[in-house]
Scaffold this active site. Structure first.
Site, PDB file in Angstrom:
ATOM      1  CD  GLU A 223      -3.102  -0.882   2.227  1.00  0.00           C
ATOM      2  OE1 GLU A 223      -2.837  -0.134   3.200  1.00  0.00           O
ATOM      3  OE2 GLU A 223      -4.158  -1.541   2.140  1.00  0.00           O
TER       4      GLU A 223
ATOM      5  CD  GLU B 232      -4.825  -5.253   3.371  1.00  0.00           C
ATOM      6  OE1 GLU B 232      -3.644  -5.579   3.135  1.00  0.00           O
ATOM      7  OE2 GLU B 232      -5.134  -4.325   4.142  1.00  0.00           O
TER       8      GLU B 232
END
Length: 499
Positions: A169, A257
């Site tokens: 991320e 995710e």
């Protein structure tokens, strides 16, 4: 418990082959193909992940939490349980880089290797996740990343199970063109020297939400996908709009995710919003991995605190999120159908010889209450532990909030537990089931729970149309039925689930 002779013989042969030093191809006990045996080498065709035959594949699975904190849940036994009981086709090994992860403790990579080796044996796909988070710019530890992926690709470059996720991320003062894309080009180059064709997933800006930016300036590698992350309580249509834009530009997406909670991981769960997301992903055949496999006391965790670290989880060990995710992996058609949760629905095993009898407390076709009455009987020769037994009454709730009352139970209403589960995809005569469980007690051979009288109603007290409900039939006397299903530790042992 009794098993069929064929399964016993299969297990015996596998044991003998193993003792003799021979290696059998990964397969379930029933001899069906594992996800990797079925699909083989993955690649990209347009925006779609495809198998070796060029057919679309939608992988579904779960991610570990940080391996430095909850690595004990990542082992062959737990992954096998997830494959066989949940139906996962992919597992993600989340190796944090900061926060006590790889940068400070390189030995955490050994847990990644353990996950990969287990996945190879079990025939499922595995994502090696370079989990940047608080170290938001991937270039901060770029040389370490190149070193790590050089080792991983040299070990697993010829293994079709492996997928590389090279930047979980990216966040903070980073953007695609200046920071993420140049980083990805360098790391991909390192991987491709050892592994020419396995899938590589690249994170995108703003915690892997800015797939639109990547779509406007794509990487040249033919087998690269772009990560999209969401948490159902925080991210909604605006993020699906970004995904639609990326797809329209020909950018393949993998949701590596997502959570049922809000973005903190500990608010919610938001099941209606989660259903909306999963419906969208199914419509686009986008693969997904849920966050997370741990017993951490937060709403996004799949397990309740203290759950076993090696699988074997009862439904009572699962959190609301874990229950929802398991149900939605099992309830959809993808490569997991080769690793069924249960024996064939047409011929479930009668392991304990228990059955269920039912009568309608309210036989009206239209009523503002459903009043099933049932009793579970042990027809076998061994005592049954009721803590292991659950029963499901299948019916149509039509997306309305549900309420439950136990009016009477010979074994005590205080001993009866319940939950409502909404199906991701409605079945014949059912979009919901009521699941009953028991806090304690046993059934001796020939014994029964006695009458259990239940009552359900909608939040708004509107009428149900019972006539089309799968488990309902009009009877004033108790009759044996296979349309109310029974389970032992989550495994179907009586009845037939709706199609």
């Amino acid at each position: 418990m009794k098993r069929s002779i064929s399964i016993f013989i299969t297990c015996l042969l596998i044991t003998l082959l193993t003792m003799g030093g021979m290696i059998a191809s990964p397969a379930s006990a029933a001899g069906t193909k594992t996800p990797v045996a079925k699909n083989g080498q993955l690649s990209i065709k347009g925006t779609q992940l495809v198998n070796r035959d060029g057919k679309a594949v939608q992988l579904k699975g779960i991610s570990s939490h940080g391996l430095q904190w909850y690595g004990e849940y990542v082992n062959k036994d737990s992954l096998k349980w997830l494959r066989d009981d949940w139906g996962i086709t992919v597992f993600r090994a989340a190796m944090y880089t900061a926060d006590g992860g790889y940068i400070d403790n390189p030995s955490v990579k050994n847990k990644v290797k353990e996950a990969v080796e287990a996945a190879k044996e079990l025939g499922i796909y595995v994502i090696i996740d370079w989990h940047i988070l608080n170290d938001g710019n991937p270039n901060q530890n770029k040389e370490k990343a190149k070193e790590f992926f050089k080792e991983m690709s040299s070990l697993y470059g010829n293994t079709p199970n492996v997928i590389y996720e090279i930047a979980n991320e990216p966040n903070g003062d980073v953007n695609w063109k200046r920071d993420i894309k140049p980083y990805a080009e360098e790391v991909i180059s390192v991987i491709r020297k050892n592994d020419p064709d396995n899938i590589i997933i690249v994170g995108t800006g703003t915690w892997s939400q800015d797939v639109n930016d990547a779509a406007d300036d794509q990487l040249k590698d033919a087998n690269v996908m772009y990560a999209l992350h969401f948490y159902a309580g925080t991210h909604g249509q605006f993020l699906r709009d970004k995904a639609n834009y990326a797809l329209s530009k020909g950018a393949p997406i993998f949701v590596t995710e997502w959570g049922t909670s809000d973005a903190s991981g500990n608010g919610g769960v938001f099941l209606d919003q989660s259903r909306e997301w999963l419906k969208y992903l199914d419509s686009k055949t986008i693969s997904w991995v849920n966050w997370n496999l741990s017993d951490k006391q937060e709403s996004s965790s799949a397990l309740k605190p203290g759950a076993s670290k090696t699988g074997g989880w009862r439904l009572s060990d699962l959190s609301a999120s874990g229950t929802f995710v398991r149900e939605n992996i099992l309830g959809t058609k993808d490569s997991t159908k080769d690793i069924p949760e249960t024996p064939s629905k047409d011929k479930p095993t009668q392991e304990n010889g228990i059955s269920v009898q039912y009568r309608a407390g309210d036989g009206s076709m239209n009523s503002n209450q459903i009043r099933p009455q049932l009793q579970i009987k042990n027809n076998g020769n061994t005592t049954v532990d009721l803590k292991d037994v659950t029963a499901r009454y299948w019916y149509k709730a039509k997306n309305k909030g549900q309420n439950f009352d136990c009016d009477y139970a010979q074994i005590g209403c205080g001993n009866v537990t319940h939950k409502f589960v909404t199906l991701h995809k409605p079945k014949q005569g059912a979009d919901t089931y009521l699941e009953l469980g028991f806090k304690n007690g046993t059934l001796a051979p020939g014994a029964s729970t006695g009458n259990i009288q239940l009552r359900l109603h909608n939040d708004d007290w509107s009428n149900y149309a019972q006539s089309g409900d799968y488990s309902f039939f009009k009877s004033n006397t108790f009759k044996t039925t296979k349309k109310i299903t029974l389970y032992d530790q989550g495994k179907l042992i009586w009845g037939t689930e709706p199609n």
